[in-house]
Design a protein around this motif. Sequence first.
Motif, PDB file in Angstrom:
ATOM      1  N   PHE A   1       0.859  -1.192   0.000  1.00 36.81           N
ATOM      2  CA  PHE A   1       0.000   0.000   0.000  1.00 36.81           C
ATOM      3  C   PHE A   1       0.890   1.235   0.000  1.00 36.81           C
ATOM      4  O   PHE A   1       1.389   1.662   1.034  1.00 36.81           O
ATOM      5  CB  PHE A   1      -0.939  -0.005   1.210  1.00 36.81           C
ATOM      6  N   GLU A   2       1.101   1.795  -1.183  1.00 33.98           N
ATOM      7  CA  GLU A   2       2.025   2.913  -1.342  1.00 33.98           C
ATOM      8  C   GLU A   2       1.334   4.271  -1.233  1.00 33.98           C
ATOM      9  O   GLU A   2       2.000   5.288  -1.108  1.00 33.98           O
ATOM     10  CB  GLU A   2       2.724   2.813  -2.704  1.00 33.98           C
TER      11      GLU A   2
ATOM     12  N   ARG B   1     -10.026   7.891   5.755  1.00 26.48           N
ATOM     13  CA  ARG B   1      -8.610   7.567   5.579  1.00 26.48           C
ATOM     14  C   ARG B   1      -8.582   6.357   4.658  1.00 26.48           C
ATOM     15  O   ARG B   1      -9.134   5.306   4.977  1.00 26.48           O
ATOM     16  CB  ARG B   1      -7.940   7.248   6.910  1.00 26.48           C
ATOM     17  N   VAL B   2      -7.937   6.521   3.507  1.00 25.38           N
ATOM     18  CA  VAL B   2      -7.964   5.506   2.457  1.00 25.38           C
ATOM     19  C   VAL B   2      -6.544   5.035   2.163  1.00 25.38           C
ATOM     20  O   VAL B   2      -5.637   5.849   2.018  1.00 25.38           O
ATOM     21  CB  VAL B   2      -8.606   6.091   1.168  1.00 25.38           C
ATOM     22  N   LEU B   3      -6.377   3.715   2.062  1.00 20.48           N
ATOM     23  CA  LEU B   3      -5.108   3.128   1.629  1.00 20.48           C
ATOM     24  C   LEU B   3      -5.312   2.476   0.274  1.00 20.48           C
ATOM     25  O   LEU B   3      -6.320   1.798   0.057  1.00 20.48           O
ATOM     26  CB  LEU B   3      -4.622   2.065   2.619  1.00 20.48           C
ATOM     27  N   ALA B   4      -4.360   2.684  -0.636  1.00 24.17           N
ATOM     28  CA  ALA B   4      -4.421   2.078  -1.964  1.00 24.17           C
ATOM     29  C   ALA B   4      -3.016   1.629  -2.357  1.00 24.17           C
ATOM     30  O   ALA B   4      -2.019   2.159  -1.859  1.00 24.17           O
ATOM     31  CB  ALA B   4      -4.957   3.080  -2.985  1.00 24.17           C
ATOM     32  N   HIS B   5      -2.968   0.660  -3.243  1.00 23.42           N
ATOM     33  CA  HIS B   5      -1.665   0.152  -3.672  1.00 23.42           C
ATOM     34  C   HIS B   5      -0.882   1.190  -4.470  1.00 23.42           C
ATOM     35  O   HIS B   5       0.340   1.264  -4.368  1.00 23.42           O
ATOM     36  CB  HIS B   5      -1.834  -1.125  -4.510  1.00 23.42           C
ATOM     37  N   ASN B   6      -1.605   1.995  -5.260  1.00 21.25           N
ATOM     38  CA  ASN B   6      -0.963   3.008  -6.099  1.00 21.25           C
ATOM     39  C   ASN B   6      -2.027   4.000  -6.562  1.00 21.25           C
ATOM     40  O   ASN B   6      -3.195   3.889  -6.174  1.00 21.25           O
ATOM     41  CB  ASN B   6      -0.244   2.347  -7.288  1.00 21.25           C
ATOM     42  N   LEU B   7      -1.626   4.949  -7.389  1.00 20.15           N
ATOM     43  CA  LEU B   7      -2.560   5.977  -7.849  1.00 20.15           C
ATOM     44  C   LEU B   7      -3.689   5.385  -8.682  1.00 20.15           C
ATOM     45  O   LEU B   7      -4.840   5.814  -8.568  1.00 20.15           O
ATOM     46  CB  LEU B   7      -1.810   7.050  -8.645  1.00 20.15           C
TER      47      LEU B   7
END
Length: 167
Positions: free
Chosen positions: A66-67, A112-118
């Motif tokens: 999660f970047e 608050r959101v976590l994502a692997h990339n854009l």
Amino acid sequence: MNAITLDATDCRILSVLQNEGRISNLDLAERISLSPSACLRRLRLLEEQGVIERYRACLNREALGFELEAFVQVSMRNDQENWHERFAEAVRAWPEVVGAFVVTGESHYVLRVLAHNLKHYSDFVLSKLYKAPGVMDIRSNIVLQTLKEDSGVPVTLTPTEPAAPAR
């Protein structure tokens, strides 16, 4: 809910546990200068009183891929029936949302959101968030650097009497 009155030993137990949740009772007792049985009694009481809600592991989000982290302000159209309940239900179903707060101010919610990339984040916003019932406006703040992050609670003695005036 009324706050629980803690003594100095309770505060020491909680401080150690917030930083070292896997510490053994024997090591905890030694750290706070109690016998293991007395330490365990206090620990169980803190659990029963609900002061200690649960134990969990803190995972490294970057090691898990999660970047991207974002704080997203969401404003709603409140002319739809049950808009809050419907949005809250949707938020609970989205694994990307790791924190959700009803707030005061210009928006109704902060997520608050976590994502692997854009791309993952963009897909989340376009295919889930914008399509949620009642969403009117979204403002994203992408985290560039984390200066401090601590999910713990400050553990201090609660003052029972007002401080004496300074002389």
